[in-house]
Design a protein around this motif. Structure first.
Motif, PDB file in Angstrom:
ATOM      1  N   ALA A  48       0.845  -1.199   0.000  1.00 32.00           N
ATOM      2  CA  ALA A  48       0.000   0.000   0.000  1.00 32.00           C
ATOM      3  C   ALA A  48       0.880   1.250   0.000  1.00 32.00           C
ATOM      4  O   ALA A  48       0.632   2.202  -0.751  1.00 32.00           O
ATOM      5  N   ALA A  49       1.933   1.232   0.812  1.00 31.91           N
ATOM      6  CA  ALA A  49       2.850   2.382   0.872  1.00 31.91           C
ATOM      7  C   ALA A  49       3.520   2.592  -0.472  1.00 31.91           C
ATOM      8  O   ALA A  49       3.621   3.719  -0.980  1.00 31.91           O
ATOM      9  N   LYS A  50       3.962   1.498  -1.089  1.00 29.79           N
ATOM     10  CA  LYS A  50       4.623   1.594  -2.389  1.00 29.79           C
ATOM     11  C   LYS A  50       3.660   2.115  -3.460  1.00 29.79           C
ATOM     12  O   LYS A  50       4.017   2.987  -4.265  1.00 29.79           O
ATOM     13  N   LEU A  51       2.433   1.603  -3.447  1.00 33.62           N
ATOM     14  CA  LEU A  51       1.431   2.030  -4.423  1.00 33.62           C
ATOM     15  C   LEU A  51       1.150   3.527  -4.286  1.00 33.62           C
ATOM     16  O   LEU A  51       1.080   4.252  -5.288  1.00 33.62           O
ATOM     17  N   LEU A  52       1.020   4.004  -3.051  1.00 33.72           N
ATOM     18  CA  LEU A  52       0.776   5.437  -2.832  1.00 33.72           C
ATOM     19  C   LEU A  52       1.925   6.273  -3.395  1.00 33.72           C
ATOM     20  O   LEU A  52       1.702   7.333  -3.990  1.00 33.72           O
ATOM     21  N   LYS A  53       3.137   5.778  -3.255  1.00 36.52           N
ATOM     22  CA  LYS A  53       4.295   6.520  -3.780  1.00 36.52           C
ATOM     23  C   LYS A  53       4.295   6.524  -5.312  1.00 36.52           C
ATOM     24  O   LYS A  53       4.617   7.545  -5.933  1.00 36.52           O
ATOM     25  N   VAL A  54       3.923   5.392  -5.900  1.00 31.92           N
ATOM     26  CA  VAL A  54       3.818   5.332  -7.364  1.00 31.92           C
ATOM     27  C   VAL A  54       2.748   6.311  -7.856  1.00 31.92           C
ATOM     28  O   VAL A  54       2.944   7.040  -8.836  1.00 31.92           O
ATOM     29  N   MET A  55       1.622   6.347  -7.148  1.00 34.09           N
ATOM     30  CA  MET A  55       0.523   7.247  -7.527  1.00 34.09           C
ATOM     31  C   MET A  55       0.989   8.700  -7.547  1.00 34.09           C
ATOM     32  O   MET A  55       0.698   9.448  -8.484  1.00 34.09           O
ATOM     33  N   VAL A  56       1.744   9.075  -6.506  1.00 35.16           N
ATOM     34  CA  VAL A  56       2.231  10.456  -6.426  1.00 35.16           C
ATOM     35  C   VAL A  56       3.236  10.735  -7.543  1.00 35.16           C
ATOM     36  O   VAL A  56       3.147  11.744  -8.236  1.00 35.16           O
ATOM     37  N   SER A  57       4.154   9.803  -7.757  1.00 30.95           N
ATOM     38  CA  SER A  57       5.206  10.100  -8.733  1.00 30.95           C
ATOM     39  C   SER A  57       4.678  10.085 -10.166  1.00 30.95           C
ATOM     40  O   SER A  57       5.154  10.839 -11.010  1.00 30.95           O
ATOM     41  N   LYS A  58       3.636   9.277 -10.454  1.00 29.54           N
ATOM     42  CA  LYS A  58       3.079   9.268 -11.811  1.00 29.54           C
ATOM     43  C   LYS A  58       1.863  10.170 -11.949  1.00 29.54           C
ATOM     44  O   LYS A  58       1.300  10.295 -13.039  1.00 29.54           O
ATOM     45  N   GLN A  59       1.453  10.783 -10.820  1.00 26.39           N
ATOM     46  CA  GLN A  59       0.206  11.548 -10.786  1.00 26.39           C
ATOM     47  C   GLN A  59      -0.920  10.741 -11.423  1.00 26.39           C
ATOM     48  O   GLN A  59      -1.622  11.196 -12.337  1.00 26.39           O
ATOM     49  N   SER A  60      -1.077   9.520 -10.915  1.00 26.63           N
ATOM     50  CA  SER A  60      -2.115   8.648 -11.462  1.00 26.63           C
ATOM     51  C   SER A  60      -2.847   7.899 -10.358  1.00 26.63           C
ATOM     52  O   SER A  60      -2.224   7.238  -9.530  1.00 26.63           O
TER      53      SER A  60
END
Ligand code: BMP
Length: 261
Positions: A19-31
């Protein structure tokens, strides 16, 4: 509250590492877009991962619908996930006793636990379905989404069922990354992600098959989705890459509006 806290801050509150990793991916890809890759051939699955990949945080599979499945497909999916920086979720909807789901998760031809960062789970069997899955993955970074409410017309999730399901999720914060649901009050904990299917710019339903759609704005602003799942809206578009871009932009704008309200 969960709804107004930015994803960056929520990543620190996530207990499950995926979940933490996914949230970081979301922020970095703005997706906050998840594509439902519901296609039945390996080549279409990989070409979708290549075309929609740059615009999604999560790539959701139904691996059992692929007619020409082979272990090579998994290698190709993992390579695409690494190249485009998205996570993989197998939407298996495990719904059996713990022992059985531990086998379904790790054995058979698909060996889901060896490649899927995330899986979906129906809480109907009780807590054992989660302990069963957990027993199959010692030391791997894995997580699940609990399906507590469905998008389909006439689904059987009563308020009681939803509340009891949320109680189960609280007992396994190490493995539960989030909740699949349709309403904004269901997930309170900012460390959990709300994943919501039933999103389309063009349709309200899919005829007699029961799916019910909402707009990207509704799903994020009114229904509380952190991540929206789009299948046919993208995969049946003439240009899936262009459709994915359009859904991503609308969903991310709705998220930014939500956190600034
Ligand atoms: P589509 O956007 O084409 O209707 O696809 C929705 C996807 O989300 C499908 O893969 C389906 O299995 C999944 N899904 C859903 O539609 N409703 C739910 O409540 C839970 C789901 O996983």
């Amino acid at each position: 509250s969960r709804l107004t806290l930015p994803f960056t801050a929520r990543a620190d509150q996530a207990v499950n590492p995926v979940a933490a990793k996914l949230l970081k991916v979301m922020v970095s890809k703005q997706s906050n877009l998840c594509v439902a890759a519901d296609v039945t051939s390996a080549s279409r699955l990989i070409s979708l991962a290549e075309s929609a990949g740059p615009y999604v945080c999560l790539f959701k599979t139904h691996i059992d619908i692929v007619e020409d499945f082979s272990p090579q497909l998994i290698q190709d999916l993992l390579a695409a996930a690494q190249k485009h920086n998205f996570l993989l979720m197998e939407d298996r909807k495990f719904a059996d006793i713990g022992h059985t789901v531990s086998l379904q998760y790790s054995q058979g031809i698909h060996k889901i636990s060896s490649w899927a960062d995330l899986v979906t789970v129906h809480p109907i069997p009780g807590e054992g379905v989660i302990t069963g899955l957990k027993s199959a993955v010692t030391n791997l970074h894995r997580g699940c989404f609990l399906v507590v409410e469905m998008s389909s017309a006439g689904n059987l999730a009563s308020p009681n069922y939803v509340a009891s399901s949320m109680e189960i999720s609280k007992k396994h914060p190490d493995f539960v990354a989030g909740i699949v649901c349709q309403t904004s009050g269901t997930v309170q904990n900012p460390g959990l992600l709300q994943l919501t299917p039933g999103v389309s710019l063009d349709c309200q339903n899919d005829g007699h098959l029961g799916q019910q759609y909402n707009s990207p704005e509704d799903i994020v602003m009114s229904r509380g989705a952190d991540i929206a799942v789009v299948g046919r809206g993208i995969i049946q578009a003439t240009d899936p890459a262009q459709a994915a871009q359009e859904y991503r932009a609308k969903l991310w704008a709705a998220y930014e509006k939500r956190v600034s309200s």
